[in-house]
Design an enzyme around this catalytic site. Structure first.
Site, short mmCIF file in Angstrom:
data_model
loop_
_atom_site.label_atom_id
_atom_site.label_comp_id
_atom_site.label_asym_id
_atom_site.label_seq_id
_atom_site.Cartn_x
_atom_site.Cartn_y
_atom_site.Cartn_z
CG ASP A 276 20.63 69.70 40.43
OD1 ASP A 276 19.81 69.80 39.50
OD2 ASP A 276 20.30 69.75 41.62
CB SER A 277 26.84 67.44 40.42
OG SER A 277 26.55 66.12 40.82
CE LYS B 42 20.76 81.39 51.44
NZ LYS B 42 20.34 79.98 51.57
CB CYS C 28 18.21 94.26 16.57
SG CYS C 28 17.85 92.88 17.69
CD GLU D 75 21.73 95.09 17.74
OE1 GLU D 75 21.33 96.13 18.29
OE2 GLU D 75 21.14 93.99 17.84
N GLY E 205 32.19 69.84 40.85
CA GLY E 205 31.94 68.95 41.98
C GLY E 205 30.87 67.95 41.60
N GLY F 120 27.05 62.55 42.50
CA GLY F 120 26.17 61.43 42.20
C GLY F 120 24.72 61.85 42.12
CE LYS G 252 14.09 86.95 21.40
NZ LYS G 252 15.12 87.76 22.11
CE LYS H 150 18.12 98.20 18.19
NZ LYS H 150 18.88 97.26 19.04
#
Length: 575
Positions: free
Chosen positions: A327-328, A545, A146, A44, A321, A324, A179, A110
């Site tokens: 996540d990083s 945030k 689609c 598409e 960053g 230790g 999916k 479409k």
């Protein structure tokens, strides 16, 4: 035996690179012709890239895409090519061009324009009013785009009623976890219901927050999967469709004599592209790709999303960053896999509260990944900022939080200064979905950066993905996986000082953020009412945030940003 050889070109298009996308399409048309395909289908909006968003409101962009399509059509000789583009007649349309004999034989518009989740197609397009059937090498083919195939009653049904034996559906279907399985079930049902072979081609690649996973598939008229392509890579899937078998199936299936024709106002014209059937050729062996493990699927989606964000935006280097922490560490591993170790620099910004084991783990991670590392302790600027602030905040009730966040903001300042100083470098942030949901992140601090890799990855999933990455080769030190998570902004700090354990928090967030359950409903799942109320308040109070957070890869059904759009000013309590 009548057959139709279909090639599905699972390509990685780039939004706005009209000339580059057209060049790729023309190259893959040549590949399909060399493979003696009768028809090659592209995703598409492959000419413009998908989603092109408000580029579609620029007349010059639409003209460029139409000019590119005209050049593509000149290469469609000895083969038929189905190419996604933006058409312009009385209005703008999401369209598929059927190109053959050096020109455009017909165009499909479409019908069903998605306007939910990440989709916004009503903003740009007018729906189609026709469902043509194209005769290609003597085979009746229905082309759709689609969303049209997701409806049980729609263009595919009307085309099959009008005689289509093969249905070709071109897609820009974005990924979320699981999916592929849902698509497979739906497509199998459509093929069986319409007693037609169904060829589904999907876009692959990253585009801002979205990842398109490919996973193109072909089904026979019984709904059986006969060919499939892998996820997250470009692929060229070729299959010989047995058209004679479809005819036999229909003779024995009374449903085809009883389904309704297209509704009033929808035409189903027959457009003859070529009546001549292909001469004898050696049959091709169809292949079926086994699906990935769920954790492998998500990990590969993140790698592709990060890699394409880096490449398509012209970055030469990635900065991470590394503290230790889990996540990083995971972000660094994804970055190294996405951009290559030589393009990644880890930055260690230790404070007086950073533990020795965290520093050791950060450097060990960098060694195992083969990435460069910079060691920049922040004690100097931390002391200087404390001195400036002391007399102004020492009697304020939020002093402790402010002093903790100063460290995160010094780190954000240094990260972005390095990114500015090193041209074409991208700063990756390491915040995860659980932290962003609850506001357990410092604005202009650890949230600073250009791309948030784990933005849609809950903390419990972070651990699973880290273990999965280690199963491919151990790069994340085991101590990182075993120790209690901590921001290390004060002595002996643990995440559980501010949040419930993540195996408790994440199910509550799943229920509230992704499932839209009320407080009462979440309590009914077995959670403490006061805890649920506190978490719901944290989610709602921190929308401001999240509005300022960098983009990040979508991997769940309900990601912050494009999917979940809540007002910042909001007095609804979630009851």
């Amino acid at each position: 035996m009548r057959t139709l050889r279909v090639a599905l070109a699972q390509v990685n298009a780039t939004v706005g690179d009209v000339d580059g996308n057209a060049r790729v399409v023309r190259e893959w048309i040549e590949r399909a012709r060399d493979a003696q395909a009768d028809l090659v289908a592209f995703p598409e909006m492959v000419v413009t890239g998908y989603p092109a968003e408000d580029l579609l409101l620029k007349p010059s962009f639409i003209r460029a895409n139409l000019q590119a399509l005209a050049k593509i059509a000149t290469d469609a000789r000895g083969i038929c090519a189905v190419v996604g583009f933006a058409d312009l007649d009385t209005d703008l349309r999401n369209a598929a061009a059927v190109c053959a004999d050096g020109g455009i034989a017909g165009v499909y518009h479409k019908h069903f324009l998605p306007n939910y989740g990440v989709f916004d197609e009503d903003r740009y397009f007018r729906p189609g009013t026709s469902a043509p059937v194209f005769v290609i090498n003597g085979v009746r083919v229905g082309v759709s785009v689609c969303e049209d195939i997701w409806y049980s009653s729609g263009p595919a049904e009307w085309q099959s009623w009008a005689g289509a034996e093969v249905l070709v559906n071109i897609n820009g279907s974005p990924y979320h976890a699981g999916k592929l399985s849902g698509r497979k079930t739906m497509l199998s049902t459509r093929a069986s219901d319409h007693v037609a072979a169904l060829a589904y081609v999907n876009l692959v690649g990253g585009q801002d927050e979205l990842v398109f996973d490919g996973g193109s598939m072909v089904f026979d008229a019984d709904g059986a999967l006969i060919a499939s392509a892998p996820q997250f890579v470009e692929d060229f899937l070729i299959v010989d469709i047995d058209v004679e078998a479809i005819g036999r199936e229909r003779l024995h299936d009374p449903r085809m004599r009883k389904i309704a024709a297209a509704p009033d106002g929808v035409a189903t014209p027959t457009i003859v592209v070529s009546d001549e059937q292909a001469s004898h050729r050696e049959p091709v062996q169809a292949r079926i790709t086994q699906p990935l493990h769920p954790d492998a699927e998500i990990y590969d989606a993140l790698v592709l999303g990060v890699g394409d964000y880096v490449r398509k935006n012209g970055f030469r280097e990635v900065l991470v960053g590394i503290s230790g922490g889990i996540d990083s560490s995971l972000v660094a591993a994804i970055a190294a896999d996405a951009a290559g170790p030589d393009a990644v620099t880890g930055i260690v910004l230790s404070s007086r509260y950073s533990s020795q084991h965290s520093r050791e783990d950060a450097f060990e991670l960098a060694r195992r990944l083969g990435i460069r590392v910079l060691d920049m302790p922040i004690d100097g600027p931390h002391l200087a900022v404390e001195e400036v602030l002391r007399e102004h905040i020492e009697r304020e009730p939020g002093r402790q939080l402010a002093e903790e966040n100063v460290q995160a903001r010094i780190r954000g300042l240094l990260w972005m200064a390095l990114s500015n100083a090193r041209p074409r470098s991208l700063m990756l942030t390491a915040g995860n979905k659980s932290e962003l949901a609850t506001g357990y992140a410092t604005l202009y601090g650890d949230m600073a950066g250009g791309f948030c890799v784990l933005k849609d990855v809950p903390k419990t999933l972070v651990y699973r993905l880290a273990r999965h990455r280690n199963s491919r080769g151990e790069v994340i030190p085991l101590r990182v996986l075993d120790k209690a998570p901590s921001a290390e902004l004060r002595p002996d700090q643990k995440d559980t000082d501010s949040l419930p354990p993540y195996d408790v928090l994440d199910p509550i967030l799943q229920a509230y953020v992704e499932d839209d359950r009320s407080v009462d409903e979440i309590v009914g799942l077995g959670f403490d009412r006061e805890l649920v109320r506190r978490i719901v308040w944290m989610v709602d109070a921190n929308e401001y945030k999240r509005r300022q957070a960098p983009p990040g890869v979508k991997v769940t059904e309900r990601a912050f940003g494009r999917d979940r759009r809540l007002p910042i000013t909001n007095r609804w309590t979630g009851d």
